[in-house]
Scaffold this active site. Sequence first.
Site, PDB file in Angstrom:
ATOM      1  N   ASN A   1       0.668  -1.178   0.070  1.00  0.00           N
ATOM      2  CA  ASN A   1      -0.219  -0.015   0.040  1.00  0.00           C
ATOM      3  C   ASN A   1       0.945   1.426  -0.099  1.00  0.00           C
ATOM      4  OD1 ASN A   1      -3.077  -1.079   0.202  1.00  0.00           O
ATOM      5  ND2 ASN A   1      -1.929  -2.128   1.902  1.00  0.00           N
ATOM      6  N   ASP A   2       1.307   1.335   1.162  1.00  0.00           N
ATOM      7  CA  ASP A   2       2.196   2.510   1.516  1.00  0.00           C
ATOM      8  C   ASP A   2       3.157   2.990   0.443  1.00  0.00           C
ATOM      9  OD1 ASP A   2      -0.037   3.428   3.320  1.00  0.00           O
ATOM     10  OD2 ASP A   2       1.322   2.203   4.746  1.00  0.00           O
ATOM     11  N   VAL A   3       3.967   1.834   0.321  1.00  0.00           N
ATOM     12  CA  VAL A   3       5.218   1.866  -0.700  1.00  0.00           C
ATOM     13  C   VAL A   3       5.079   2.313  -2.096  1.00  0.00           C
ATOM     14  CG1 VAL A   3       6.552   0.608   1.147  1.00  0.00           C
ATOM     15  CG2 VAL A   3       5.467  -0.698  -0.770  1.00  0.00           C
TER      16      VAL A   3
END
Length: 465
Positions: A389-391
């Site tokens: 997700n965040d990466v």
Amino acid sequence: MTSVPTEHLIEATYLIATALFILSLKWLGSPTTARRGVFAGEIGMLLAVGGTLMYQGIVEYKWIAIALVLGSIIGVPLGKVAMTAVPQRTALSHAFGALCVTLVGTAEYYLRAPDVPPFMMGVLSMEVILGSLTFTGSLMAAGKLQEILPQRPITYKGQNVVNLGLLALAVVVAAALVRHPEKMQLFPVIVGIPLVFGVMMIIPIGGADMPTVISLLNSYAGLSAAAMGFVLQSKLLIIAGALDGASGFILSVNMSKAMNRSFTNVLFGAFGQEQASGAALGSEQARSVRSATPEEAAAILAAANKVVIVPGYGMAVAQAQHKVRELYDALTKRGIDVRFGIHPVAGRMPGHMNVLLAEADIPYDKLLDMDEINGEFPQTDVALIIGANDVTNPAARSDHASPIFGMPILDVDKARTAMVIKRSMGAGFAGIENPLYYLDKTLMLFGDAKNFAGAIVRELAGGRE
């Protein structure tokens, strides 16, 4: 006549153990030599323990044997945890080691008091302060990773002042003990305050920063062990602790750079609060996403020439690494160039994705880090994101209001097509909306990563037949 040879044997054993510890760290730096590094570290530790047990000053082996048996009873089950639980298992190891250091330091003080030289008192104070805060801090980190404790930051006004004030008070009391080691009533203070500080240190830290926190706690544990080496006059313990402390610190710095964040930002920034970026709040909530079935995903992958698979914690949770290996095999048999893009902070501990993919026997040369793979995304037909997700969040490049702005990411949005295997539209571990999911080139593959990857493999097999 037997004492001299025994002493020489102990020193030789320690020397070999030291060399193995150093080689272990070197070999652990590469996936191709990591197994050798683990084996070297294990042999080194066995030699270190064996050399210590040869000391003639040991009066009674009975309690040592009991401790070894009890430790084995506890340690063997802890070593059999699922791969998804390795981060919290690592945090528990730090906690146990730090508790040991604190107990040994406490025992040494009360055995030596009141005649403790200033240097020795200073080292003892450093040992118990670092050991105590690492013990409770590691337990808190393990609790957050296990989701026993809230993963989101818990903050209040003036929190940093309170935390730093607690630590400063412990240091002041330690300085007083260095000058007056006979004031034994002060010693519990430099144990108790850091225990509280360890809890307060982790409370404001969000789950997205846990990989860095774990490596930082590892550094603290190593430094406390090195201090214990000075107290016990053990050269091997000093070297081992220094290696642990230095490597943990370097890893923490590298992890922070990978997230474009400083240590102070990690420790005091309360990163990971549930929020959405400005871009997401405005337009993307009103937009729908495009989804695809396993059949459609398989057709797109089969028509591709180049595919980059990006794993994340969702793959670890679903234990999908072996299905991902089957998917890799199915695509490469079709002549498709398949590579893996690994972000330094993907998962919940350093190297989490590398370990999982290595377990599934993915070729090491196919695992490329962020700097190596990012330049290839514009020429990539399909970027398949599995539980990351965040990466992969492009808001890190464009949204100045986003908490992750400036964090280097995998440029999956530059591929011709992005496909995301995800259970739902829920935010990632940092609690931040991902604009990638709303792009026209993105297809959402909703479902469990293991099941969805398996379904794609079956479709590819059926299409080939």
